[in-house]
Design a protein around this motif. Structure first.
Motif, PDB file in Angstrom:
ATOM      1  N   ASN A  39     -41.897  53.348   1.797  1.00 34.67           N
ATOM      2  CA  ASN A  39     -42.957  53.253   3.307  1.00 34.67           C
ATOM      3  C   ASN A  39     -43.237  54.595   3.612  1.00 34.67           C
ATOM      4  O   ASN A  39     -44.080  54.680   3.937  1.00 34.67           O
ATOM      5  CB  ASN A  39     -42.606  52.263   3.163  1.00 34.67           C
ATOM      6  N   PHE A  40     -41.701  55.525   4.221  1.00 37.22           N
ATOM      7  CA  PHE A  40     -41.785  57.071   5.036  1.00 37.22           C
ATOM      8  C   PHE A  40     -42.904  57.731   3.358  1.00 37.22           C
ATOM      9  O   PHE A  40     -43.668  58.891   4.398  1.00 37.22           O
ATOM     10  CB  PHE A  40     -40.163  57.290   4.826  1.00 37.22           C
ATOM     11  N   CYS A  85     -40.619  54.172  10.299  1.00 37.63           N
ATOM     12  CA  CYS A  85     -41.586  54.966   9.748  1.00 37.63           C
ATOM     13  C   CYS A  85     -42.390  55.687  10.745  1.00 37.63           C
ATOM     14  O   CYS A  85     -42.048  57.392  10.395  1.00 37.63           O
ATOM     15  CB  CYS A  85     -43.167  54.747   8.950  1.00 37.63           C
ATOM     16  N   GLU A  86     -42.920  55.860  12.125  1.00 37.25           N
ATOM     17  CA  GLU A  86     -43.080  57.287  12.459  1.00 37.25           C
ATOM     18  C   GLU A  86     -41.748  57.434  13.241  1.00 37.25           C
ATOM     19  O   GLU A  86     -41.746  58.756  13.589  1.00 37.25           O
ATOM     20  CB  GLU A  86     -44.742  56.266  13.880  1.00 37.25           C
ATOM     21  N   ASP A 108     -44.110  50.531   9.999  1.00 36.81           N
ATOM     22  CA  ASP A 108     -45.186  51.704  10.179  1.00 36.81           C
ATOM     23  C   ASP A 108     -43.941  51.739  11.816  1.00 36.81           C
ATOM     24  O   ASP A 108     -44.391  53.093  11.999  1.00 36.81           O
ATOM     25  CB  ASP A 108     -46.912  51.141  10.715  1.00 36.81           C
ATOM     26  N   ILE A 143     -39.209  57.954  12.325  1.00 32.45           N
ATOM     27  CA  ILE A 143     -38.645  59.343  11.798  1.00 32.45           C
ATOM     28  C   ILE A 143     -38.943  60.362  11.646  1.00 32.45           C
ATOM     29  O   ILE A 143     -37.861  61.139  11.320  1.00 32.45           O
ATOM     30  CB  ILE A 143     -38.421  58.196  10.000  1.00 32.45           C
ATOM     31  N   ARG A 144     -40.309  60.219  11.468  1.00 34.20           N
ATOM     32  CA  ARG A 144     -40.848  61.656  11.736  1.00 34.20           C
ATOM     33  C   ARG A 144     -40.611  62.363  13.091  1.00 34.20           C
ATOM     34  O   ARG A 144     -40.550  63.261  12.184  1.00 34.20           O
ATOM     35  CB  ARG A 144     -42.451  61.367  11.526  1.00 34.20           C
ATOM     36  N   TRP A 160     -46.407  57.398   4.381  1.00 34.63           N
ATOM     37  CA  TRP A 160     -46.845  57.363   5.663  1.00 34.63           C
ATOM     38  C   TRP A 160     -47.381  59.232   5.944  1.00 34.63           C
ATOM     39  O   TRP A 160     -47.324  59.506   6.738  1.00 34.63           O
ATOM     40  CB  TRP A 160     -45.233  56.910   6.851  1.00 34.63           C
ATOM     41  N   VAL A 162     -37.348  51.357   2.727  1.00 39.93           N
ATOM     42  CA  VAL A 162     -37.606  52.746   3.583  1.00 39.93           C
ATOM     43  C   VAL A 162     -38.869  53.735   3.177  1.00 39.93           C
ATOM     44  O   VAL A 162     -39.257  54.286   3.146  1.00 39.93           O
ATOM     45  CB  VAL A 162     -36.318  52.690   4.836  1.00 39.93           C
ATOM     46  N   THR A 204     -29.632  56.142   7.899  1.00 43.80           N
ATOM     47  CA  THR A 204     -29.920  54.492   8.446  1.00 43.80           C
ATOM     48  C   THR A 204     -28.875  53.018   8.286  1.00 43.80           C
ATOM     49  O   THR A 204     -28.695  52.992   7.191  1.00 43.80           O
ATOM     50  CB  THR A 204     -31.259  54.232   7.332  1.00 43.80           C
TER      51      THR A 204
END
Length: 295
Positions: free
Chosen positions: A18-19, A195-196, A192, A198-199, A22, A15, A98
């Protein structure tokens, strides 16, 4: 506008890695540092310069080996709480943890639908799930007006380079000529989409417990079929094995329930004011399989 400074505790995690990739889409908005929390050196790191700590360190796989139990609690619970305590002491504004859908226990058996809703109480069925739940509880006690806590309970996460059940199913899809046609429902979450999500948690300075998932439930059989189609492989779904798979003896086998069981969040639990479900199932599988093949 100054950049948001984010510390990811758990170097090399799926995670976290990838974050970071991202957020490269917005180089002027975020500054990210990854920190290993193995050993004790991390305790000397200055947390006070960060706006957010995203804690992704932990033992991810489920083990039934009793000798591993204390290690799960040490890493998944004690370390997470210790990192959160340091973040609060050093005036970090937001802590994101998480967790996992596993806090609700295992999948139901192949014959039984299981939808988790807002009234469903966590009931871990193993020490992996229990260690995550106890970490949630310990971290939540630290929350204050100046220290916002976000708990994310994702279902199975998949994507390019993911581990666990997804690559096993993808392997079946590429190799087998036939596969059981079982009508089950599972919540899943493409990397994806996570990640979005979490953003958005960071951008909106959120707090609370959240349940992100893809916009569609996944049937194991239909997912295998989609993967096969991406690779231009011919695979036939058949109900020939259904009576055997659904028999009282077979449904006691954990592996069968892991693959064909039911475990899903009520879709209303996963709604958010801003759309984070940017990949639908077909696109997510296409991205995962084609990129993996080319990579």
């Amino acid at each position: 506008m100054s950049k948001r400074k984010i510390l990811i505790t758990g170097k090399g995690s799926y995670v976290g890695t990838n974050f970071i990739k991202w957020l490269e889409q917005w180089p002027d908005q975020y500054e990210v540092v990854e920190l290993s929390v193995r050993g004790t050196e991390w305790k000397e790191h200055d947390f006070s310069i960060y706006d957010v700590v995203l804690h992704v360190a932990g033992i991810a796989h489920v083990s039934t080996d009793p000798s591993m139990e204390q290690q799960y609690y040490k890493v998944n619970r004690d370390l997470a709480i210790e990192v959160a305590e340091k973040a609060k002491e050093e005036h970090v504004k937001q802590f994101i943890f998480t967790s996992s859908i596993i806090v609700y226990g295992d999948s139901s058996h192949i014959n039984k639908k299981r939808i988790i809703d807002n009234n469903t109480k966590p009931q871990p069925s193993n020490f992996y799930g229990n260690s995550k739940l106890q970490a949630e509880e310990g971290i939540s006690l630290l929350e204050s007006d100046d220290f916002k806590v976000v708990i994310i309970r994702p279902p199975m996460i998949y994507g390019k380079g993911s581990k666990g059940n997804y690559p096993k199913l993808a392997s079946y899809a590429r190799k087998l000529p036939i596969f059981p046609d079982i009508d089950n429902e599972r919540s899943m979450l493409h990397i994806d989409n996570l990640c979005e999500f979490i953003r958005l948690m960071i951008d909106n300075n959120e707090n609370g417990v959240f349940f992100p998932q893809n916009s569609e439930y996944v049937s194991t059989s239909q997912m295998v079929l989609l993967i096969a189609q991406v690779h231009k492989k011919s695979i036939k779904l058949t109900k020939v094995f259904n009576l055997i798979l659904k028999s009282s003896l077979v449904i006691k086998i954990n592996l069968i329930n892991k693959v064909f069981g039911n475990l899903a969040y009520d879709t209303r639990m996963s709604n958010y004011k801003t759309d984070y479900q940017i990949r639908d199932l077909r696109e997510s599988i296409l991205l995962t399989e084609i990129i993996d093949k080319e990579g």
